[in-house]
Design a protein around this motif. Structure first.
Motif, PDB file in Angstrom:
ATOM      1  N   LYS A  88      38.510  34.630  22.406  1.00  0.00           N
ATOM      2  CA  LYS A  88      37.482  34.928  21.411  1.00  0.00           C
ATOM      3  C   LYS A  88      36.121  35.151  22.091  1.00  0.00           C
ATOM      4  N   MET A  89      35.822  34.337  23.088  1.00  0.00           N
ATOM      5  CA  MET A  89      34.553  34.485  23.792  1.00  0.00           C
ATOM      6  C   MET A  89      34.486  35.818  24.535  1.00  0.00           C
ATOM      7  N   LEU A  90      35.591  36.202  25.176  1.00  0.00           N
ATOM      8  CA  LEU A  90      35.623  37.493  25.875  1.00  0.00           C
ATOM      9  C   LEU A  90      35.506  38.651  24.896  1.00  0.00           C
ATOM     10  N   LYS A  91      36.152  38.516  23.752  1.00  0.00           N
ATOM     11  CA  LYS A  91      36.084  39.575  22.745  1.00  0.00           C
ATOM     12  C   LYS A  91      34.642  39.785  22.276  1.00  0.00           C
ATOM     13  N   ARG A  92      33.905  38.687  22.109  1.00  0.00           N
ATOM     14  CA  ARG A  92      32.490  38.803  21.711  1.00  0.00           C
ATOM     15  C   ARG A  92      31.665  39.532  22.767  1.00  0.00           C
ATOM     16  N   GLN A  93      32.111  39.457  24.022  1.00  0.00           N
ATOM     17  CA  GLN A  93      31.420  40.138  25.120  1.00  0.00           C
ATOM     18  C   GLN A  93      31.988  41.538  25.364  1.00  0.00           C
ATOM     19  N   LYS A  94      32.928  41.953  24.495  1.00  0.00           N
ATOM     20  CA  LYS A  94      33.585  43.268  24.593  1.00  0.00           C
ATOM     21  C   LYS A  94      34.369  43.436  25.898  1.00  0.00           C
ATOM     22  N   ILE A  95      35.031  42.345  26.307  1.00  0.00           N
ATOM     23  CA  ILE A  95      35.889  42.367  27.482  1.00  0.00           C
ATOM     24  C   ILE A  95      37.321  42.172  27.005  1.00  0.00           C
ATOM     25  N   ASN A  96      38.186  43.137  27.313  1.00  0.00           N
ATOM     26  CA  ASN A  96      39.585  43.058  26.902  1.00  0.00           C
ATOM     27  C   ASN A  96      40.320  41.987  27.692  1.00  0.00           C
ATOM     28  N   SER A  97      41.247  41.325  27.008  1.00  0.00           N
ATOM     29  CA  SER A  97      42.060  40.303  27.661  1.00  0.00           C
ATOM     30  C   SER A  97      43.415  40.241  26.963  1.00  0.00           C
TER      31      SER A  97
END
Length: 140
Positions: A88-97
């Protein structure tokens, strides 16, 4: 700006990790897995590549925040909760995971589950020992 030698962004990520992990813990207690699965993303694996130093730095800061939350959390914060929180934190930073879910058998034939999160080739959570698990599902 720095507080006690750490950049303010470290504290922001830590606060975000604590709040997000509490949210996911609440969901896991009170809602069926089918509803939570809808929040995880698409049921597939995306081999996203981390292209720039800014993304790598952000990933490192999130990893640190997850590890600090692990030490501070008074609630269950195991591999599953860690993976959901970091995703969720990466998604908020627009980083795919991609979050992976795996199973293995112990020597006494008991099933053991594990979750790990990757962004490109980088392990964010749960990377240690992931090889011993057979991937059942993944979400990007």
């Amino acid at each position: 700006m720095k507080i006690t030698g750490h950049p303010i962004q470290d504290y922001i990520f830590l606060l975000e990790a604590i709040i997000t992990s509490m949210f996911y813990r609440f969901l896991l207690i009170f809602f069926p897995m089918k509803r939570i699965a809808a929040l995880m993303g698409n049921n597939r694996t995306i081999d996203a590549t981390i292209t720039n130093a800014k993304e790598q730095e952000t990933i490192q800061q999130i990893k640190i925040a997850i590890n600090r939350t692990k030490r501070l959390a008074l609630w269950r914060f195991m591999c599953f909760e860690q993976g959901l929180t970091a995703k969720k934190m990466l998604k908020r930073q627009k980083i795919n995971s991609t979050i992976y879910f795996g199973l293995s058998k112990t020597p006494d034939n008991k099933l053991k589950a594990h979750a790990w999160l990757k962004a490109g080739d980088l392990f964010i959570t749960g990377g240690k020992g992931h090889q011993q698990f057979k991937v059942l599902d993944s979400f990007s």
